[in-house]
Enzyme design. Structure first.
Site, PDB file in Angstrom:
ATOM      1  CD  GLU A  49      -2.940  -1.354   2.156  1.00  0.00           C
ATOM      2  OE1 GLU A  49      -2.833  -0.654   3.183  1.00  0.00           O
ATOM      3  OE2 GLU A  49      -3.890  -2.161   1.966  1.00  0.00           O
ATOM      4  CB  CYS A  58      -3.734  -6.386  -5.748  1.00  0.00           C
ATOM      5  SG  CYS A  58      -5.264  -5.474  -5.507  1.00  0.00           S
ATOM      6  CD  GLU A  60      -4.597 -10.989  -6.189  1.00  0.00           C
ATOM      7  OE1 GLU A  60      -4.096  -9.989  -5.646  1.00  0.00           O
ATOM      8  OE2 GLU A  60      -5.772 -11.321  -6.013  1.00  0.00           O
ATOM      9  CB  CYS A  94      -9.500  -6.838  -7.366  1.00  0.00           C
ATOM     10  SG  CYS A  94      -8.017  -6.152  -8.129  1.00  0.00           S
ATOM     11  CB  CYS A  97      -5.593  -8.959  -9.545  1.00  0.00           C
ATOM     12  SG  CYS A  97      -4.745  -7.816  -8.428  1.00  0.00           S
TER      13      CYS A  97
END
Ligand code: THU
Length: 141
Positions: A49, A58, A60, A94, A97
């Site tokens: 983050e 993310c 992935e 998501c 990803c």
């Protein structure tokens, strides 16, 4: 290569281990991802983050960037993704990803099995089911 029980367990363990390094001061939601390639190699990623929240990456996506950065161009057999929140249900990648994973898969014309790992359940879904009618490298050829 096929995904036998031992390989699946190794992939899930790698995703879980990767999540331990997640940098998540804002969401406090660690995620780990592990990509299995047809030569047996596993490449992992964790979410990363940023104080500028929208720049966060993310797990992935980090794993895909690592794989491409190490020269991988296809050969993606399976993916494990795990969120470490207490009582976590399986999480699916998501939308962004899914698209990132599709890039590596499409380069080798594979349809990797995505293992969505929860505390009590592993949900197994082919990437083509998570992202049907995907846009990919061949569209630009
Ligand atoms: N996250 C992932 O790493 N992978 C996903 O597929 C879903 C969400 C991360 C992003 C953010 O750091 C945290 O989970 C909460 O959304």
């Amino acid at each position: 290569m096929s995904l036998d029980d031992a390989t699946e367990a190794r992939l899930i363990a790698a995703a879980r281990a990767a999540a331990v390094h997640a940098y998540v001061p804002y969401s406090d939601y660690p995620v780990g991802a592990a990509l299995l390639f047809d030569d047996g190699a596993i490449i992992t990623g964790c979410n990363t983050e940023n104080a500028s929240y929208g720049l966060s990456l993310c797990a992935e996506t980090v794993a895909v960037a690592k794989a491409l950065g190490e020269g991988r161009r296809g050969g993606l057999v399976a993916v494990a993704v795990i969120g470490l929140a207490a009582g976590a249900d399986p999480i699916t990648p998501c939308g962004r990803c899914r698209q990132m994973l599709n890039e590596v898969a499409a380069l080798g014309a594979s349809d990797p099995l995505v293992l969505c790992v929860g505390e009590a359940e592993v949900r197994r879904v082919p990437l083509s089911v998570l992202l049907p009618h995907a846009f990919g490298p061949s569209n630009l050829a």
